[in-house]
Design an enzyme around this catalytic site. Structure first.
Site, PDB file in Angstrom:
ATOM      1  CG  ASN A   8      -1.882  -1.142   1.210  1.00 48.10           C
ATOM      2  OD1 ASN A   8      -2.412  -1.496   0.172  1.00 48.10           O
ATOM      3  ND2 ASN A   8      -2.115  -1.751   2.356  1.00 48.10           N
ATOM      4  CD  GLU A  64      -4.955   1.195   8.367  1.00 43.33           C
ATOM      5  OE1 GLU A  64      -4.502   0.416   9.215  1.00 43.33           O
ATOM      6  OE2 GLU A  64      -6.139   1.194   8.003  1.00 43.33           O
ATOM      7  CB  VAL A  65       2.338   0.952   9.000  1.00 41.68           C
ATOM      8  CG1 VAL A  65       3.697   0.948   9.661  1.00 41.68           C
ATOM      9  CG2 VAL A  65       1.282   0.333   9.912  1.00 41.68           C
ATOM     10  CG  HIS A 114       4.546  -2.741   5.518  1.00 43.91           C
ATOM     11  ND1 HIS A 114       4.281  -1.393   5.650  1.00 43.91           N
ATOM     12  CD2 HIS A 114       3.358  -3.369   5.640  1.00 43.91           C
ATOM     13  CE1 HIS A 114       2.990  -1.214   5.853  1.00 43.91           C
ATOM     14  NE2 HIS A 114       2.400  -2.405   5.845  1.00 43.91           N
ATOM     15  CG  MET A 115       4.890  -7.639  -0.007  1.00 44.19           C
ATOM     16  SD  MET A 115       5.985  -8.681  -0.992  1.00 44.19           S
ATOM     17  CE  MET A 115       6.788  -7.464  -1.990  1.00 44.19           C
ATOM     18  CG  HIS A 116       0.080  -6.172   3.641  1.00 44.48           C
ATOM     19  ND1 HIS A 116      -0.335  -6.222   4.947  1.00 44.48           N
ATOM     20  CD2 HIS A 116       0.311  -4.866   3.366  1.00 44.48           C
ATOM     21  CE1 HIS A 116      -0.364  -5.002   5.441  1.00 44.48           C
ATOM     22  NE2 HIS A 116       0.032  -4.154   4.503  1.00 44.48           N
TER      23      HIS A 116
END
Length: 71
Positions: free
Chosen positions: A40, A48-49, A53-55
């Site tokens: 995101n 939101e963070v 980073h990757m989900h």
């Protein structure tokens, strides 16, 4: 790196490492038949963070269709 807008050539190693370990982590977590990755980026993407980073999403069941795009 707060988001991909701020990514520069100096970050290639770290960003590349995220991509190269995603498959191994997905498989270790039980997603042996496929997985989806999401990064995101920014408010519209509901980041939101504020660090890159990757989900990694997956598992034994189908993930369903991709998000529908509004036209």
């Amino acid at each position: 790196i707060a988001n991909l807008y701020d990514a520069q050539a100096a970050h290639q190693s770290a960003l590349g490492k995220i991509l190269t370990v995603a498959g191994r982590l997905a498989r270790e977590a039980g997603a042996g038949d496929g997985f989806r990755t999401i990064i995101n980026n920014g408010r519209v993407a509901h980041q939101e963070v504020y660090h890159v980073h990757m989900h990694v999403l997956g598992g034994p069941d189908s993930l369903g269709p991709m998000l529908q795009r509004h036209r």
